[in-house]
Scaffold this motif. Structure first.
Motif, PDB file in Angstrom:
ATOM      1  N   ARG A   1       0.825  -1.196   0.113  1.00 30.70           N
ATOM      2  CA  ARG A   1      -0.187  -0.010   0.186  1.00 30.70           C
ATOM      3  C   ARG A   1       0.891   1.252   0.032  1.00 30.70           C
ATOM      4  N   HIS A   2       0.437   2.375  -0.794  1.00 30.84           N
ATOM      5  CA  HIS A   2       1.194   3.549  -0.654  1.00 30.84           C
ATOM      6  C   HIS A   2       0.994   4.323   0.701  1.00 30.84           C
ATOM      7  N   PRO A   3       2.120   4.535   1.291  1.00 35.70           N
ATOM      8  CA  PRO A   3       2.350   5.150   2.392  1.00 35.70           C
ATOM      9  C   PRO A   3       1.131   6.360   2.730  1.00 35.70           C
ATOM     10  N   ASN A   4       0.852   6.990   1.502  1.00 35.07           N
ATOM     11  CA  ASN A   4       0.010   8.210   1.713  1.00 35.07           C
ATOM     12  C   ASN A   4      -1.178   7.903   1.034  1.00 35.07           C
ATOM     13  N   SER A   5      -1.648   6.858   0.691  1.00 34.15           N
ATOM     14  CA  SER A   5      -2.933   6.521   0.390  1.00 34.15           C
ATOM     15  C   SER A   5      -3.772   5.257   0.659  1.00 34.15           C
TER      16      SER A   5
END
Length: 294
Positions: free
Chosen positions: A182-186
């Motif tokens: 998972r993208h850390p900011n999404s």
């Protein structure tokens, strides 16, 4: 209601062990049946601690609750039997209802179809497709069938996709093996990361087009956004997939279609093979690119 006959090759064992190992009931479903349903063996109610023997008939009277609202939406059904439904999903439709979209999903359409046919089934998708990915989706009518096909992820279903991607992909046949996290900011976007889960996608170029390629892909794992992330990672994002760098000049959604699948039926043991033709929006882009190719 589910009726099962214990095969003659099965040794006597606790009913829980039989339902878990031979029928494929998940632990979650077993717990729900144990606390909410009635189990009969040869027509008689028994304790969940009882054992079964070869030739016994097991009847499970349990209706799984479902809060999906039936909605009259057309379904393109490509295969159906007593335990499975395979549909051709259009782009733009979610598979599951959400808090913000409760009525216009595949789940709503399937529950309406079951309701109209007076079928006592619930919605059990074996795998998922992104909202804007079109194509084949396998739906189990019974939870234990969903479980049997879902064990080890996509290893029990061979799935092929067709995509239009940016640029000329070389070599023409290859494998993308890169872990996805998972993208850390999404909460939506995924990335290739050494901290992610192993993910493998095989591809083959079907046609070279002007500044684009038509390719076929096979999933060996089933991570969220796997194909989209992998193609973006190697510098060839899917046309229309602006989340992962694809241009929307020619198509307003990712040009990705679940084109064929095959699997061994968990009940009959027969091989099920189905396919779906490319949708008109992808064909239109192919024709545009073919006409403009130098």
């Amino acid at each position: 209601m589910l009726d099962l006959v214990v095969p003659k090759t099965v040794n006597p064992m606790p009913i829980k062990d039989f339902l878990r190992s031979h029928v494929g009931l998940s632990l979650t479903v077993w717990r729900k049946i144990k606390f909410s349903g009635a189990i009969l063996v040869n027509g008689k109610k028994i304790s969940i601690t009882n054992s079964i023997a070869p030739g016994d008939t097991i009847t499970i009277n349990w209706v799984q609750p479902c809060d999906i609202i039936p909605t009259k939406i057309p379904l393109q059904i490509v295969y159906e039997d007593d335990t499975l439904l395979i549909i051709d999903k259009p782009p733009g439709m979610l598979v599951h209802p959400t808090t913000s979209e409760r009525l216009e999903t595949v789940g709503n359409a399937v529950m309406y179809y079951f309701q109209q046919k007076n079928l006592p089934f619930k919605f059990h998708p074996v795998h998922r497709l992104d909202r804007n990915t079109s194509g084949l989706l396998v739906i189990a009518k019974l939870p234990h069938i969903q479980h049997l096909l879902s064990v080890n992820g996509v290893k029990n279903i061979n799935r092929q996709y067709v995509a239009l991607i940016t640029g000329a992909l070389q070599p023409a046949i290859g494998t993308i093996d890169a872990p996805i996290a998972r993208h850390p900011n999404s909460i939506i976007q995924r990335i290739v990361s050494n901290e992610g889960q192993q993910a493998t996608t095989c591809y083959k170029v079907l046609k070279d087009l002007k500044n684009a390629s038509l390719i076929e892909l096979t999933l060996l794992t089933g991570r969220t956004h796997q194909i989209r992330v992998h193609l973006s990672h190697i510098g060839h994002p899917i046309l229309g997939d602006d989340l992962y760098g694809g241009s929307r000049d020619l198509i307003s959604r990712q040009a990705l279609h679940a084109s064929s699948l095959s699997f061994t039926h968990p009940n009959s043991g027969k091989t099920i093979e189905v396919s779906s033709p490319l949708p008109t929006d992808i064909i239109k882009v192919i024709n545009i690119l073919s006409a403009n190719k130098i």
